[in-house]
Design a protein around this motif. Structure first.
Motif, PDB file in Angstrom:
ATOM      1  N   THR A  76     -48.281 -26.807 -44.055  1.00 56.75           N
ATOM      2  CA  THR A  76     -48.662 -28.061 -43.409  1.00 56.75           C
ATOM      3  C   THR A  76     -50.154 -28.106 -43.134  1.00 56.75           C
ATOM      4  O   THR A  76     -50.805 -29.144 -43.322  1.00 56.75           O
ATOM      5  CB  THR A  76     -47.875 -28.244 -42.097  1.00 56.75           C
ATOM      6  OG1 THR A  76     -46.480 -28.192 -42.386  1.00 56.75           O
ATOM      7  CG2 THR A  76     -48.201 -29.583 -41.453  1.00 56.75           C
ATOM      8  N   HIS A 104     -44.126 -22.664 -42.680  1.00 58.40           N
ATOM      9  CA  HIS A 104     -44.267 -24.116 -42.527  1.00 58.40           C
ATOM     10  C   HIS A 104     -45.667 -24.458 -42.043  1.00 58.40           C
ATOM     11  O   HIS A 104     -46.280 -25.431 -42.514  1.00 58.40           O
ATOM     12  CB  HIS A 104     -43.228 -24.652 -41.539  1.00 58.40           C
ATOM     13  CG  HIS A 104     -41.858 -24.835 -42.117  1.00 58.40           C
ATOM     14  ND1 HIS A 104     -41.577 -25.740 -43.119  1.00 58.40           N
ATOM     15  CD2 HIS A 104     -40.687 -24.227 -41.820  1.00 58.40           C
ATOM     16  CE1 HIS A 104     -40.287 -25.685 -43.418  1.00 58.40           C
ATOM     17  NE2 HIS A 104     -39.726 -24.770 -42.648  1.00 58.40           N
ATOM     18  N   GLU A 153     -40.313 -28.536 -39.750  1.00 59.16           N
ATOM     19  CA  GLU A 153     -41.259 -29.164 -40.676  1.00 59.16           C
ATOM     20  C   GLU A 153     -41.837 -30.447 -40.093  1.00 59.16           C
ATOM     21  O   GLU A 153     -43.052 -30.678 -40.130  1.00 59.16           O
ATOM     22  CB  GLU A 153     -40.574 -29.442 -42.014  1.00 59.16           C
ATOM     23  CG  GLU A 153     -41.520 -29.977 -43.075  1.00 59.16           C
ATOM     24  CD  GLU A 153     -40.866 -30.082 -44.439  1.00 59.16           C
ATOM     25  OE1 GLU A 153     -41.561 -30.483 -45.385  1.00 59.16           O
ATOM     26  OE2 GLU A 153     -39.665 -29.765 -44.554  1.00 59.16           O
ATOM     27  N   GLN A 154     -40.965 -31.299 -39.521  1.00 60.35           N
ATOM     28  CA  GLN A 154     -41.433 -32.553 -38.937  1.00 60.35           C
ATOM     29  C   GLN A 154     -42.315 -32.306 -37.717  1.00 60.35           C
ATOM     30  O   GLN A 154     -43.352 -32.959 -37.532  1.00 60.35           O
ATOM     31  CB  GLN A 154     -40.238 -33.420 -38.530  1.00 60.35           C
ATOM     32  CG  GLN A 154     -39.434 -33.964 -39.684  1.00 60.35           C
ATOM     33  CD  GLN A 154     -38.321 -34.885 -39.210  1.00 60.35           C
ATOM     34  OE1 GLN A 154     -38.533 -35.731 -38.335  1.00 60.35           O
ATOM     35  NE2 GLN A 154     -37.142 -34.725 -39.778  1.00 60.35           N
TER      36      GLN A 154
END
Length: 202
Positions: free
Chosen positions: A80, A76, A134-135
């Motif tokens: 990102t 992730h 992820e957030q």
């Protein structure tokens, strides 16, 4: 000004100086029955970090909810970091320093997740569930990118701002004279240096 590559909808209007200072103490993680269980003492305590900062990771507790593996978290981070145009190694080093990649990490002040976002910071960054890897990583990476842009891509200053808040960096014209912030920056820069050496084979 926030880079247009950011996808979190609220970032374009986010005031960088609007984050409030908070207090941090011991670190907890949520067990399977929903209770908070103290898992470690912090490396230091700080009441200055808007995004989190300065905590070692809680260790996994027997019977706690399963969480993504470190490899999954790092995947992730890689995706990102590329999306927001931030060096993957930098985001990775911040995540390691903040939580040891643990999405269940919670400080006594309420900083949460891999990047240890305070609830108010998470809300302003558009992070609805700070325990969603992820957030959380997206929010922390976006905040880190803001600090890099604010301080001319000076990594130590951006790290100091992530830990102590941009106002403190502006006030002192550099890394604030806070022992925890200086340790935070030093440890992450050391990790980045080691990562760079590994990449080049030295």
């Amino acid at each position: 000004m926030v880079n247009r590559r950011f996808t979190l909808p609220i970032l374009a209007a986010l005031p960088l100086a609007g984050f409030c200072s908070v207090a941090h103490a011991n670190v907890f993680e949520r067990s399977q029955n929903g209770n908070l269980v103290e898992t470690s003492q912090p490396a230091w305590q700080t009441d200055r970090s808007p995004a989190g900062g300065g905590r070692y990771t809680p260790k996994a507790q027997p019977g706690s909810d399963p969480s993504p593996s470190q490899n999954a978290v790092r995947q992730h981070i890689q995706a990102t970091a590329a999306r927001y145009g931030v060096d993957r190694s930098l985001v990775d080093a911040v995540a390691w320093q903040e939580s040891r990649y643990n999405p269940r990490a919670i400080s006594t002040a309420g900083a949460m997740g891999v990047m240890q976002l305070m609830p108010s910071t998470a809300q302003q960054l558009g992070v609805r569930n700070p325990h969603d890897v992820e957030q959380n990583v997206a929010g922390g990476t976006a905040y880190l990118r803001q600090q890099l842009e604010r301080f001319g891509n000076n990594v130590p200053l951006a790290l100091a701002a992530y830990n102590a808040g941009p106002g403190a960096v502006l006030k002192y014209g550099g890394i604030p004279p806070y022992r925890e912030t200086q340790n935070y920056v030093r440890q992450i820069m050391r990790r980045l240096s080691a990562t760079s050496a590994d990449r080049t084979g030295y």
